[in-house]
Design a protein around this motif. Structure first.
Motif, PDB file in Angstrom:
ATOM      1  N   ALA A  26       0.828  -1.205   0.000  1.00  0.00           N
ATOM      2  CA  ALA A  26       0.000   0.000   0.000  1.00  0.00           C
ATOM      3  C   ALA A  26       0.865   1.259   0.000  1.00  0.00           C
ATOM      4  O   ALA A  26       0.586   2.229  -0.722  1.00  0.00           O
ATOM      5  N   ILE A  27       1.936   1.243   0.794  1.00  0.00           N
ATOM      6  CA  ILE A  27       2.842   2.398   0.862  1.00  0.00           C
ATOM      7  C   ILE A  27       3.536   2.604  -0.482  1.00  0.00           C
ATOM      8  O   ILE A  27       3.651   3.730  -0.979  1.00  0.00           O
ATOM      9  N   LEU A  28       4.000   1.505  -1.088  1.00  0.00           N
ATOM     10  CA  LEU A  28       4.668   1.601  -2.389  1.00  0.00           C
ATOM     11  C   LEU A  28       3.716   2.130  -3.460  1.00  0.00           C
ATOM     12  O   LEU A  28       4.112   2.863  -4.363  1.00  0.00           O
ATOM     13  N   PHE A  29       2.441   1.762  -3.352  1.00  0.00           N
ATOM     14  CA  PHE A  29       1.457   2.197  -4.344  1.00  0.00           C
ATOM     15  C   PHE A  29       1.090   3.664  -4.162  1.00  0.00           C
ATOM     16  O   PHE A  29       0.987   4.420  -5.144  1.00  0.00           O
ATOM     17  N   PHE A  30       0.886   4.085  -2.926  1.00  0.00           N
ATOM     18  CA  PHE A  30       0.410   5.445  -2.675  1.00  0.00           C
ATOM     19  C   PHE A  30       1.534   6.475  -2.587  1.00  0.00           C
ATOM     20  O   PHE A  30       1.263   7.674  -2.664  1.00  0.00           O
ATOM     21  N   ALA A  31       2.775   6.031  -2.410  1.00  0.00           N
ATOM     22  CA  ALA A  31       3.884   6.974  -2.269  1.00  0.00           C
ATOM     23  C   ALA A  31       4.010   7.935  -3.454  1.00  0.00           C
ATOM     24  O   ALA A  31       4.119   9.152  -3.261  1.00  0.00           O
ATOM     25  N   PRO A  32       3.980   7.454  -4.708  1.00  0.00           N
ATOM     26  CA  PRO A  32       4.072   8.410  -5.830  1.00  0.00           C
ATOM     27  C   PRO A  32       2.921   9.405  -5.861  1.00  0.00           C
ATOM     28  O   PRO A  32       3.119  10.582  -6.207  1.00  0.00           O
ATOM     29  N   ILE A  33       1.713   8.941  -5.480  1.00  0.00           N
ATOM     30  CA  ILE A  33       0.554   9.841  -5.478  1.00  0.00           C
ATOM     31  C   ILE A  33       0.739  10.935  -4.428  1.00  0.00           C
ATOM     32  O   ILE A  33       0.468  12.111  -4.687  1.00  0.00           O
ATOM     33  N   VAL A  34       1.204  10.540  -3.250  1.00  0.00           N
ATOM     34  CA  VAL A  34       1.431  11.518  -2.179  1.00  0.00           C
ATOM     35  C   VAL A  34       2.492  12.524  -2.589  1.00  0.00           C
ATOM     36  O   VAL A  34       2.365  13.740  -2.347  1.00  0.00           O
ATOM     37  N   ILE A  35       3.561  12.049  -3.234  1.00  0.00           N
ATOM     38  CA  ILE A  35       4.642  12.942  -3.663  1.00  0.00           C
ATOM     39  C   ILE A  35       4.133  13.958  -4.684  1.00  0.00           C
ATOM     40  O   ILE A  35       4.469  15.145  -4.636  1.00  0.00           O
ATOM     41  N   VAL A  36       3.297  13.496  -5.622  1.00  0.00           N
ATOM     42  CA  VAL A  36       2.741  14.400  -6.631  1.00  0.00           C
ATOM     43  C   VAL A  36       1.882  15.477  -5.974  1.00  0.00           C
ATOM     44  O   VAL A  36       1.999  16.667  -6.292  1.00  0.00           O
ATOM     45  N   VAL A  37       1.021  15.072  -5.046  1.00  0.00           N
ATOM     46  CA  VAL A  37       0.142  16.042  -4.376  1.00  0.00           C
ATOM     47  C   VAL A  37       0.956  17.041  -3.567  1.00  0.00           C
ATOM     48  O   VAL A  37       0.704  18.260  -3.603  1.00  0.00           O
ATOM     49  N   LEU A  38       1.952  16.568  -2.821  1.00  0.00           N
ATOM     50  CA  LEU A  38       2.792  17.477  -2.023  1.00  0.00           C
ATOM     51  C   LEU A  38       3.524  18.479  -2.905  1.00  0.00           C
ATOM     52  O   LEU A  38       3.559  19.681  -2.611  1.00  0.00           O
ATOM     53  N   ASN A  39       4.108  17.993  -4.006  1.00  0.00           N
ATOM     54  CA  ASN A  39       4.877  18.888  -4.870  1.00  0.00           C
ATOM     55  C   ASN A  39       3.992  19.866  -5.628  1.00  0.00           C
ATOM     56  O   ASN A  39       4.477  20.900  -6.100  1.00  0.00           O
ATOM     57  N   SER A  40       2.705  19.555  -5.755  1.00  0.00           N
ATOM     58  CA  SER A  40       1.808  20.483  -6.433  1.00  0.00           C
ATOM     59  C   SER A  40       1.557  21.744  -5.605  1.00  0.00           C
ATOM     60  O   SER A  40       1.086  22.754  -6.138  1.00  0.00           O
ATOM     61  N   PHE A  41       1.868  21.689  -4.312  1.00  0.00           N
ATOM     62  CA  PHE A  41       1.699  22.854  -3.440  1.00  0.00           C
ATOM     63  C   PHE A  41       3.024  23.565  -3.165  1.00  0.00           C
ATOM     64  O   PHE A  41       3.068  24.497  -2.375  1.00  0.00           O
ATOM     65  N   LYS A  42       4.094  23.132  -3.810  1.00  0.00           N
ATOM     66  CA  LYS A  42       5.400  23.728  -3.592  1.00  0.00           C
ATOM     67  C   LYS A  42       5.747  24.712  -4.706  1.00  0.00           C
ATOM     68  O   LYS A  42       5.146  24.701  -5.780  1.00  0.00           O
ATOM     69  N   THR A  43       6.740  25.549  -4.416  1.00  0.00           N
ATOM     70  CA  THR A  43       7.327  26.382  -5.462  1.00  0.00           C
ATOM     71  C   THR A  43       8.448  25.583  -6.128  1.00  0.00           C
ATOM     72  O   THR A  43       8.877  24.533  -5.619  1.00  0.00           O
ATOM     73  N   LYS A  44       8.905  26.082  -7.260  1.00  0.00           N
ATOM     74  CA  LYS A  44       9.968  25.374  -7.972  1.00  0.00           C
ATOM     75  C   LYS A  44      11.243  25.243  -7.128  1.00  0.00           C
ATOM     76  O   LYS A  44      11.844  24.160  -7.090  1.00  0.00           O
ATOM     77  N   PRO A  45      11.700  26.301  -6.426  1.00  0.00           N
ATOM     78  CA  PRO A  45      12.896  26.137  -5.586  1.00  0.00           C
ATOM     79  C   PRO A  45      12.720  25.076  -4.495  1.00  0.00           C
ATOM     80  O   PRO A  45      13.667  24.343  -4.177  1.00  0.00           O
ATOM     81  N   GLU A  46      11.530  24.977  -3.915  1.00  0.00           N
ATOM     82  CA  GLU A  46      11.295  23.963  -2.891  1.00  0.00           C
ATOM     83  C   GLU A  46      11.440  22.552  -3.463  1.00  0.00           C
ATOM     84  O   GLU A  46      11.989  21.663  -2.818  1.00  0.00           O
ATOM     85  N   ILE A  47      10.930  22.357  -4.673  1.00  0.00           N
ATOM     86  CA  ILE A  47      11.044  21.040  -5.301  1.00  0.00           C
ATOM     87  C   ILE A  47      12.495  20.710  -5.593  1.00  0.00           C
ATOM     88  O   ILE A  47      12.937  19.554  -5.449  1.00  0.00           O
ATOM     89  N   MET A  48      13.281  21.713  -5.998  1.00  0.00           N
ATOM     90  CA  MET A  48      14.689  21.479  -6.286  1.00  0.00           C
ATOM     91  C   MET A  48      15.467  21.111  -5.031  1.00  0.00           C
ATOM     92  O   MET A  48      16.430  20.354  -5.087  1.00  0.00           O
ATOM     93  N   VAL A  49      15.025  21.628  -3.890  1.00  0.00           N
ATOM     94  CA  VAL A  49      15.688  21.293  -2.628  1.00  0.00           C
ATOM     95  C   VAL A  49      15.333  19.881  -2.195  1.00  0.00           C
ATOM     96  O   VAL A  49      16.197  19.081  -1.842  1.00  0.00           O
TER      97      VAL A  49
END
Length: 282
Positions: A26-49
């Motif tokens: 379940a963690i392996l399946f949902f991890a990419p989805i969680v990462i996408v959602v989190l990064n959608s609320f970040k700025t570009k510099p935050e994602i680069m960090v």
């Protein structure tokens, strides 16, 4: 027989191991989805960090830019229309065909069903060129109508198989009673038979909607770069417009998946029941 303490302990460890495996998957399946959602609320510099860290704050600027992008919104509406038309027509045509093949007991009907099923074992790349040539000769390329018709044709075998298998398990007594009451064959189907096919209809609708919503290759070959584009096509050009702007790309991913997720949630209670009845029985 009474279980010994050793057997009970061994069985307990098996359950623990099974639960651990389920949670890991379940963690392996949902991890990419969680990462996408989190990064959608970040700025570009935050994602680069850091791509896996939490955003400093919920930044809705990415979504504001997505919703103010006219090309993206028009693509979203266009995809909704294409998927709705494809799914509706696929359900109507495949339900009629599946019911007819289930009630028509002959070697010819079995042969027709065999032809439908053999198409599932032929990779799309084998007949891709021939399909495009025929589509051009029929003036179906670059047209939303042509795209919908080709989607219906390509997505027809599995729905017909599911409807045929489901209809084969249905009692004929209700149909005979409807015929005695004066219903024509078409009236009997849409007033009596089709409402009884609700579980398998939900299954077919979800499977076809999921496929049509995320399909890229056929849309690229048949529809091309005409506007408005479907969501998968628009995302390809969106990458070009916002090169390396991963914050906007992730927000686009999230927005484009919301409609199909809502549709799945609304229909999910019928899916397992429909698949079991349509694919196992008969």
């Amino acid at each position: 027989m009474m279980k010994t303490a050793g057997e009970s302990k061994k069985q307990g460890w098996r359950k623990v191991g099974l639960y651990a495996l389920v949670w890991l998957l379940a963690i392996l399946f949902f991890a990419p989805i969680v990462i996408v959602v989190l990064n959608s609320f970040k700025t570009k510099p935050e994602i680069m960090v850091s791509t896996i860290g939490l955003p400093e704050k919920l930044n809705f600027d990415n979504y504001i830019m997505i919703f103010t992008n006219n090309d993206f919104l028009s693509s979203l509406w266009f995809s909704l229309i294409v998927v709705a038309a494809t799914t509706t027509l696929t359900v109507v045509v495949s339900s009629l065909a599946g019911y007819a093949l289930a009630r028509w007991k002959s070697k010819f009907s079995s042969g027709i069903m065999l032809v439908f099923m053999t198409t599932l074992f032929v990779p799309f790349q084998v007949y891709m060129v021939a399909l495009i040539v025929i589509a051009r000769q029929l003036s179906l390329t670059g047209s939303p109508v042509g795209l919908v018709l080709i989607y219906i044709a390509l997505g027809m075998p599995v729905p017909i198989f599911l409807y045929r298998s489901y209809a084969a398990t249905m009692s004929k007594e209700i149909e005979e009673a409807a015929a005695i009451d004066g219903c024509s064959r078409i009236q009997m189907f849409f007033r009596v038979v089709f409402p009884l096919m609700k579980p398998i209809t939900a299954t077919v609708a979800v499977l076809n909607a999921l496929w049509a919503w995320g399909e890229f290759l056929v849309a690229f070959l048949v529809y091309g770069n005409h506007k408005p584009m479907t969501i998968p096509l628009s995302q390809q050009y969106f990458y070009g417009s916002y090169n390396q702007q991963w914050n906007l790309i992730m927000a686009g991913f999230v927005v484009s998946t919301i409609p199909i997720i809502i549709f799945y949630i609304l229909m999910q209670k019928h899916i397992v029941k429909g698949i079991a009845a349509g694919a196992v029985k008969g």
